[in-house]
Design an enzyme around this catalytic site. Structure first.
Site, PDB file in Angstrom:
ATOM      1  NE  ARG A  77       2.996   1.528   5.197  1.00 36.40           N
ATOM      2  CZ  ARG A  77       3.095   1.451   3.856  1.00 36.40           C
ATOM      3  NH1 ARG A  77       4.051   0.748   3.297  1.00 36.40           N
ATOM      4  NH2 ARG A  77       2.244   2.094   3.086  1.00 36.40           N
TER       5      ARG A  77
ATOM      6  CD  GLU B 278       9.562   4.155   6.294  1.00 41.35           C
ATOM      7  OE1 GLU B 278       9.078   4.751   5.299  1.00 41.35           O
ATOM      8  OE2 GLU B 278       9.420   2.936   6.483  1.00 41.35           O
TER       9      GLU B 278
ATOM     10  CG  HIS C 140       9.032   3.141   2.082  1.00 37.63           C
ATOM     11  ND1 HIS C 140       8.209   3.378   3.143  1.00 37.63           N
ATOM     12  CD2 HIS C 140       8.258   2.512   1.174  1.00 37.63           C
ATOM     13  CE1 HIS C 140       6.989   2.920   2.882  1.00 37.63           C
ATOM     14  NE2 HIS C 140       7.002   2.390   1.684  1.00 37.63           N
TER      15      HIS C 140
END
Ligand code: 8YV
Length: 315
Positions: A232, A261, A279
């Site tokens: 993360r 994000e 991601h």
């Protein structure tokens, strides 16, 4: 036949939506900008929310659903779910561990190789017709180097197994000192970084890990060190990382996850010593199918009063 109502926070892939639609009447939050109106409309009907790792379920969403009993997430990370708030209400939480472990570890290896061996940059040289014209800097070797793994959970262990085949020496830091591994334990992230050529973040995100990859950790990693993040963004002090990359106080970073994000700091795109991914570590056909199935199995178990397949302890 009456179908149970289900609130879906963010649309899943089409195949998963179609499967869910066979059993549930779906109310998709991401299909509307007027969340308040949708929630006010469905609030008496919603006992279950289906979300994902990024969107999670915050206190506001939980508060808007007084009948809510379960949050089912398509993802292993539960940091975007307000677990304390859920626990207070006795709301259960499920996630999708195990099924994505191998893919996330593969992405870690891929990112280590990509950044060390300049794979994306060299691809650009070929595409741009610069082969034979530009002087290409030599890359950094990966095999045989020192790997530091921050967080020796499922993903960290899968990464370690893969790295062993690259003849890497393996050390880790974790809140737990495990006795069942042959890997070297380091008592904190600074000590780990000091002994690492590649520092790979595999830890779970929570209040304690927030920005824990700090200036001190990056100083310890040093000018030849490479940082990889497949966990993360919140675990890294991102402004400091950007500064250290810009001023070359670390060699480079390969990042699948970021603060904020998908609107990440545009500064990253300016750098030639980074590899950036949107991601995607669990985003393979095989893993996403397994994640979707686990979401459906947890929902079915809940509505049929059976034990959940992957209940996440909230307290
Ligand atoms: C997914 C993730 O990108 O598992 C997690 O925690 O962040 C990822 O696997 C996400 O949950 C899918 O939206």
């Amino acid at each position: 036949m009456h179908k149970t109502d289900l609130l879906v926070v963010v649309r899943y892939p089409e195949a998963d939506m179609a499967e869910l639609e066979r059993h549930y009447t779906l109310h998709v939050l991401s299909d509307t900008t007027d969340h308040a109106a949708l929630l006010a409309n469905v609030e008496p009907l919603i006992r279950a929310v289906a979300t994902n790792g990024e969107a999670g379920a915050g206190a506001e969403l939980i508060d808007a659903l007084p009948q809510l009993e379960i949050i089912v997430s398509y993802g292993v990370g539960v940091d975007a779910i307000d677990l304390a708030h859920a626990a207070k209400r006795g709301i259960r939480v499920t996630n999708t561990p195990d099924v994505l472990t191998g893919d996330v570890a593969d992405m870690g290896m891929g990112l280590m190789l990509a950044i060390a061996r300049h794979i994306p940059g060299n691809d650009r040289v070929v595409r741009d017709g610069q082969w034979g014209k530009a002087t290409l800097p030599l890359a950094t070797r990966m095999f045989g180097k020192r790997l530091g793994i921050l967080g020796l959970g499922r993903v960290g262990r899968a990464l370690a197994r893969r790295a062993a085949a690259f003849d890497m020496s393996i050390a880790y830091h974790d809140r737990v000192h495990f006795n069942d591994t042959g890997y070297t334990y380091r008592e904190n992230a600074v000590a780990l970084a000091r002994d690492s050529d590649f520092l790979v973040i595999c830890a779970a995100a929570d209040r304690e890990s927030h920005a824990s990859v700090s200036r001190e950790v990056l100083d310890a990693l040093g000018a030849d060190g490479i940082l990889v993040n497949i966990a993360r963004g919140s675990i890294v002090d991102e402004p400091v990382l950007l500064d250290y990359l810009t001023t070359r106080r670390i060699r480079g970073a390969a990042l699948d996850v970021f603060w904020n994000e998908p609107s990440i700091d545009p500064g990253f795109a300016e750098l030639d010593n980074v590899v950036l991914q949107p991601h995607r570590s669990s985003a393979t056909v095989e893993t996403r199918a397994a994640m979707g199935q686990l979401v459906r199995e947890n929902l079915r178990a809940f509505f049929e009063d059976e034990p959940l397949v992957t209940e996440y302890p909230t307290h």
